[in-house]
Design an enzyme around this catalytic site. Sequence first.
Site, PDB file in Angstrom:
ATOM      1  N   ARG A 104       0.801  -1.224   0.000  1.00  0.00           N
ATOM      2  CA  ARG A 104       0.000   0.000   0.000  1.00  0.00           C
ATOM      3  C   ARG A 104       0.833   1.274   0.000  1.00  0.00           C
ATOM      4  O   ARG A 104       0.324   2.343  -0.343  1.00  0.00           O
ATOM      5  CB  ARG A 104      -0.916  -0.010   1.226  1.00  0.00           C
ATOM      6  CG  ARG A 104      -1.865  -1.191   1.258  1.00  0.00           C
ATOM      7  CD  ARG A 104      -2.450  -1.409   2.642  1.00  0.00           C
ATOM      8  NE  ARG A 104      -3.350  -0.353   3.038  1.00  0.00           N
ATOM      9  CZ  ARG A 104      -3.773  -0.167   4.272  1.00  0.00           C
ATOM     10  NH1 ARG A 104      -3.341  -0.958   5.240  1.00  0.00           N
ATOM     11  NH2 ARG A 104      -4.600   0.807   4.570  1.00  0.00           N
ATOM     12  N   GLN A 152      -1.639   2.650  -5.335  1.00  0.00           N
ATOM     13  CA  GLN A 152      -2.715   3.251  -4.554  1.00  0.00           C
ATOM     14  C   GLN A 152      -4.073   3.158  -5.233  1.00  0.00           C
ATOM     15  O   GLN A 152      -5.099   3.037  -4.567  1.00  0.00           O
ATOM     16  CB  GLN A 152      -2.367   4.697  -4.215  1.00  0.00           C
ATOM     17  CG  GLN A 152      -1.238   4.782  -3.197  1.00  0.00           C
ATOM     18  CD  GLN A 152      -0.804   6.200  -2.888  1.00  0.00           C
ATOM     19  OE1 GLN A 152      -1.353   7.163  -3.407  1.00  0.00           O
ATOM     20  NE2 GLN A 152       0.207   6.326  -2.036  1.00  0.00           N
ATOM     21  N   ASP A 175      -5.772  -0.011  -4.125  1.00  0.00           N
ATOM     22  CA  ASP A 175      -5.801  -0.241  -2.676  1.00  0.00           C
ATOM     23  C   ASP A 175      -7.226  -0.406  -2.162  1.00  0.00           C
ATOM     24  O   ASP A 175      -7.830   0.516  -1.591  1.00  0.00           O
ATOM     25  CB  ASP A 175      -5.087   0.902  -1.964  1.00  0.00           C
ATOM     26  CG  ASP A 175      -4.885   0.622  -0.482  1.00  0.00           C
ATOM     27  OD1 ASP A 175      -5.316  -0.448  -0.018  1.00  0.00           O
ATOM     28  OD2 ASP A 175      -4.296   1.481   0.211  1.00  0.00           O
ATOM     29  N   SER A 205      -7.828   0.130   1.714  1.00  0.00           N
ATOM     30  CA  SER A 205      -8.033   1.513   2.141  1.00  0.00           C
ATOM     31  C   SER A 205      -9.384   2.051   1.695  1.00  0.00           C
ATOM     32  O   SER A 205     -10.058   2.765   2.447  1.00  0.00           O
ATOM     33  CB  SER A 205      -6.912   2.402   1.585  1.00  0.00           C
ATOM     34  OG  SER A 205      -5.687   2.112   2.225  1.00  0.00           O
ATOM     35  N   TYR A 234       0.588  -1.045   7.891  1.00  0.00           N
ATOM     36  CA  TYR A 234      -0.086  -1.268   9.169  1.00  0.00           C
ATOM     37  C   TYR A 234       0.911  -1.041  10.307  1.00  0.00           C
ATOM     38  O   TYR A 234       2.121  -1.119  10.128  1.00  0.00           O
ATOM     39  CB  TYR A 234      -0.608  -2.706   9.263  1.00  0.00           C
ATOM     40  CG  TYR A 234      -1.658  -3.065   8.257  1.00  0.00           C
ATOM     41  CD1 TYR A 234      -3.005  -2.844   8.517  1.00  0.00           C
ATOM     42  CD2 TYR A 234      -1.309  -3.641   7.037  1.00  0.00           C
ATOM     43  CE1 TYR A 234      -3.979  -3.194   7.594  1.00  0.00           C
ATOM     44  CE2 TYR A 234      -2.280  -3.986   6.101  1.00  0.00           C
ATOM     45  CZ  TYR A 234      -3.601  -3.759   6.386  1.00  0.00           C
ATOM     46  OH  TYR A 234      -4.557  -4.098   5.463  1.00  0.00           O
TER      47      TYR A 234
END
Length: 376
Positions: free
Chosen positions: A117, A123, A126, A129, A223
């Site tokens: 990510r 992106q 992703d 997200s 994370y």
Amino acid sequence: MLRETAVREQRVALDPEVSALLVAAGFQVCIEHDAGVAASCTDAEYTAAGATVTARDEVLQRGDVIAVVRPPDSLLAAMLRTGQTLIGLVDPLAHPELMRQLADAHVDVLSFELLPRTLSRAQAMDAVSSQASTAGYRAAIVAAAAFERYFPMMITASGTARPARVLVIGAGVAGLQAIGTAKRLGAVVTGYDVRPASRGEVESLGATFLTSSITAGGGSGGYARPLSAEESVAQQAELADHLTRFDVIITTAKVPGRTPPLLVTAATLAALEPGSVCVDLAATAHRGNVAGTVDGTTTRTATGVIVIGAGSLSSELATSSSHMYARNVHALLSLVCPDGVVSIDLRDEVQRAVVVCRDGAVVNEAVRTAETTVIA
């Protein structure tokens, strides 16, 4: 694309807008009849986009790529055939046996959860997200609806009502959306995270940052790293000293492939004021961040605290969630099907990261490790 069969799942992997983009790019798009109804995507809209709407069996027979939202159930997994490619939020670290089954069937599997990510070019793909964003937004709305007092400060002829005091634990995508939405609803908001770098993001939304004595930098995939057992105990004790000051607590702490950390213990829950609300975005079938949480269920404790198991909140915002998810699918398909045909290149760092199964083997090292590891 198939209709999702998981309980409470209303999202769909492709919406009509993205279906039209795929058709324009030369793909043949097959949609199961009524697959998108729960997300307000009708068969007529898919047909107008150039997709073929047909029965589930025919979609499975014709499809070279099967896009899903959730991991396939045992029935679907058994129906997938050699040479097909499965793309979705398949949660491979939590389902290593399913990944092995699909590999043995020579089904190639690509997982959005494994996407790197932090890479800028990844992106657009992703999905973690994009779905966390809708879940975080929805969490604040759900909390405000469950809270039995005003969220904003209200000045009335009967007097002044103070604003709700909201704590959001975890300042990732979901947490930041929850913070921003709670602020817009008029609450006094505090954000908590073990990553010191989160302070600036929390404060930029007008919230207060709750300093933690337990610090953890970012782990893999963007994370926070999992805390040790000792750090978890210290974190629980630290939070217990603060949580009773808040009316609403929204927890967002997930760890891929592991049971969510317990942040609000039973003792802490009992110490909260009656009418307090806990929304647990990390709720799973095993556990959540809040003691006793049951995913998909709202309960009221003996002391009057409302606990909402909300591990699938993005599904409640199905139309917006599906729209964003479909764009993630489109971006990944554009990468692995540059000429309209699946052509996975493991030399590419994004593809190498997301591919779980390839040519009859589980090729992702973390998933292979999960096959022999008990989730803790």
